[in-house]
Write a protein that holds these residues in place. Sequence first.
Motif, PDB file in Angstrom:
ATOM      1  N   UNK A   8       0.824  -1.197   0.000  1.00 28.78           N
ATOM      2  CA  UNK A   8       0.000   0.000   0.000  1.00 28.78           C
ATOM      3  C   UNK A   8       0.861   1.251   0.000  1.00 28.78           C
ATOM      4  N   UNK A   9       0.209   2.377  -0.224  1.00 32.83           N
ATOM      5  CA  UNK A   9       0.887   3.681  -0.173  1.00 32.83           C
ATOM      6  C   UNK A   9       0.615   4.395   1.143  1.00 32.83           C
ATOM      7  N   UNK A  10       0.093   3.675   2.134  1.00 33.39           N
ATOM      8  CA  UNK A  10      -0.219   4.278   3.423  1.00 33.39           C
ATOM      9  C   UNK A  10       1.070   4.730   4.124  1.00 33.39           C
ATOM     10  N   UNK A  11       0.933   5.791   4.901  1.00 34.28           N
ATOM     11  CA  UNK A  11       2.062   6.326   5.656  1.00 34.28           C
ATOM     12  C   UNK A  11       1.945   5.967   7.131  1.00 34.28           C
ATOM     13  N   UNK A  12       0.764   6.192   7.699  1.00 34.71           N
ATOM     14  CA  UNK A  12       0.568   5.953   9.126  1.00 34.71           C
ATOM     15  C   UNK A  12       0.132   4.505   9.354  1.00 34.71           C
ATOM     16  N   UNK A  13       1.105   3.641   9.596  1.00 36.75           N
ATOM     17  CA  UNK A  13       0.848   2.243   9.915  1.00 36.75           C
ATOM     18  C   UNK A  13       1.637   1.884  11.175  1.00 36.75           C
ATOM     19  N   UNK A  14       1.233   0.799  11.807  1.00 34.63           N
ATOM     20  CA  UNK A  14       1.928   0.362  13.025  1.00 34.63           C
ATOM     21  C   UNK A  14       3.398   0.040  12.744  1.00 34.63           C
ATOM     22  N   UNK A  15       3.725  -0.727  11.693  1.00 32.09           N
ATOM     23  CA  UNK A  15       5.147  -1.007  11.419  1.00 32.09           C
ATOM     24  C   UNK A  15       5.950   0.262  11.135  1.00 32.09           C
ATOM     25  N   UNK A  16       5.358   1.225  10.427  1.00 35.06           N
ATOM     26  CA  UNK A  16       6.084   2.465  10.133  1.00 35.06           C
ATOM     27  C   UNK A  16       6.358   3.267  11.397  1.00 35.06           C
ATOM     28  N   UNK A  17       5.401   3.262  12.330  1.00 37.10           N
ATOM     29  CA  UNK A  17       5.607   3.956  13.604  1.00 37.10           C
ATOM     30  C   UNK A  17       6.750   3.307  14.380  1.00 37.10           C
ATOM     31  N   UNK A  18       6.809   1.972  14.351  1.00 39.60           N
ATOM     32  CA  UNK A  18       7.894   1.262  15.042  1.00 39.60           C
ATOM     33  C   UNK A  18       9.242   1.584  14.401  1.00 39.60           C
ATOM     34  N   UNK A  19       9.284   1.603  13.065  1.00 35.65           N
ATOM     35  CA  UNK A  19      10.537   1.944  12.375  1.00 35.65           C
ATOM     36  C   UNK A  19      10.963   3.370  12.687  1.00 35.65           C
ATOM     37  N   UNK A  48      15.937  -1.985  20.124  1.00 29.90           N
ATOM     38  CA  UNK A  48      16.046  -1.745  18.687  1.00 29.90           C
ATOM     39  C   UNK A  48      16.099  -3.050  17.904  1.00 29.90           C
ATOM     40  N   UNK A  49      16.894  -4.009  18.401  1.00 29.50           N
ATOM     41  CA  UNK A  49      16.973  -5.295  17.713  1.00 29.50           C
ATOM     42  C   UNK A  49      15.643  -6.020  17.703  1.00 29.50           C
ATOM     43  N   UNK A  50      14.926  -5.969  18.824  1.00 29.28           N
ATOM     44  CA  UNK A  50      13.615  -6.632  18.892  1.00 29.28           C
ATOM     45  C   UNK A  50      12.600  -5.937  17.992  1.00 29.28           C
ATOM     46  N   UNK A  51      12.640  -4.595  17.943  1.00 30.73           N
ATOM     47  CA  UNK A  51      11.671  -3.862  17.130  1.00 30.73           C
ATOM     48  C   UNK A  51      11.858  -4.135  15.648  1.00 30.73           C
ATOM     49  N   UNK A  52      13.089  -4.430  15.232  1.00 30.89           N
ATOM     50  CA  UNK A  52      13.345  -4.733  13.823  1.00 30.89           C
ATOM     51  C   UNK A  52      12.635  -6.018  13.416  1.00 30.89           C
ATOM     52  N   UNK A  53      12.527  -6.958  14.333  1.00 32.98           N
ATOM     53  CA  UNK A  53      11.796  -8.197  14.058  1.00 32.98           C
ATOM     54  C   UNK A  53      10.288  -7.974  14.156  1.00 32.98           C
ATOM     55  N   UNK A  54       9.874  -7.188  15.150  1.00 31.98           N
ATOM     56  CA  UNK A  54       8.448  -6.982  15.405  1.00 31.98           C
ATOM     57  C   UNK A  54       7.775  -6.252  14.250  1.00 31.98           C
ATOM     58  N   UNK A  55       8.416  -5.199  13.716  1.00 32.26           N
ATOM     59  CA  UNK A  55       7.734  -4.430  12.674  1.00 32.26           C
ATOM     60  C   UNK A  55       7.505  -5.251  11.409  1.00 32.26           C
ATOM     61  N   UNK A  56       8.444  -6.156  11.097  1.00 33.11           N
ATOM     62  CA  UNK A  56       8.245  -7.016   9.940  1.00 33.11           C
ATOM     63  C   UNK A  56       7.106  -8.000  10.130  1.00 33.11           C
ATOM     64  N   UNK A  57       7.032  -8.574  11.337  1.00 33.52           N
ATOM     65  CA  UNK A  57       5.949  -9.518  11.633  1.00 33.52           C
ATOM     66  C   UNK A  57       4.596  -8.814  11.585  1.00 33.52           C
ATOM     67  N   UNK A  58       4.513  -7.638  12.188  1.00 34.81           N
ATOM     68  CA  UNK A  58       3.244  -6.909  12.209  1.00 34.81           C
ATOM     69  C   UNK A  58       2.824  -6.457  10.815  1.00 34.81           C
ATOM     70  N   UNK A  59       3.789  -6.089   9.993  1.00 37.45           N
ATOM     71  CA  UNK A  59       3.459  -5.660   8.634  1.00 37.45           C
ATOM     72  C   UNK A  59       2.759  -6.777   7.869  1.00 37.45           C
ATOM     73  N   UNK A  60       3.232  -8.020   8.074  1.00 40.00           N
ATOM     74  CA  UNK A  60       2.614  -9.142   7.380  1.00 40.00           C
ATOM     75  C   UNK A  60       1.311  -9.572   8.043  1.00 40.00           C
ATOM     76  N   UNK A  61       1.291  -9.620   9.372  1.00 35.59           N
ATOM     77  CA  UNK A  61       0.093 -10.077  10.083  1.00 35.59           C
ATOM     78  C   UNK A  61      -1.073  -9.106   9.921  1.00 35.59           C
TER      79      UNK A  61
END
Length: 216
Positions: A8-19, A48-61
């Motif tokens: 998507x072209x969305x800007x405000x997403x949970x993974x983007x906020x984490x990044x 930071x290391x944990x958030x890098x894994x979390x944002x990817x998982x949330x983006x897909x889920x």
Amino acid sequence: MASGQQVSSRVLTVPNVISLARLLLVPVFAVLIVRGEDVWALVVLAVSGASDWVDGVLARRLDQVSRLGQVLDPAADRLFILVTLLGLAWRGVVPVWLLVVIVARDLLLASLLPWLARHGYGPLPVSLAGKAGTFALLYAFPLLLLAGAPGWLGDVAAVTGWAFTWWGIALYWLAGAQYVVQARALAADAPFAPETPPTPEHRPRTTPGPGQEDAR
């Protein structure tokens, strides 16, 4: 990204906020490591290391894979890795050659961007090897910082941290080689841009033949 997953072209997403939060932690870590606040610096590295894994998982889920996230996530990773290496090298926790090896790979990838842009392509998507290498390095840094602890804890952290570091370097450069091969393949398949027709001022004149008059 899973097969068939929409980008998507969305800007405000949970993974983007984490990044974005991970980006904001970069100067926080820099200040902590310079001031010698190793405990809090260790906490920031772990988060930071944990958030890098979390944002990817949330983006897909959550089905929130976005174009901004595909750029923001690796940018946050690389900036955090660079600043962390600079801080740890400045403190003498890691040798300078480690900083040179990691930065050289990122400079290699940066040099591909203008070449890809000339052929109509944007940044290459992150490969599995690149993501695994980033994970390994982000997990290695807190362990290397913890290696300064006395006793068996420091010894175990040093061995484990350097194991992650070597795996990270190998995967990081393997991904770099894959990106170079992919960029060369894309450039080879790109159609050549049509040449610009010469302007009348630069068009060569033809000498009139017998019985012909100069059109001018």
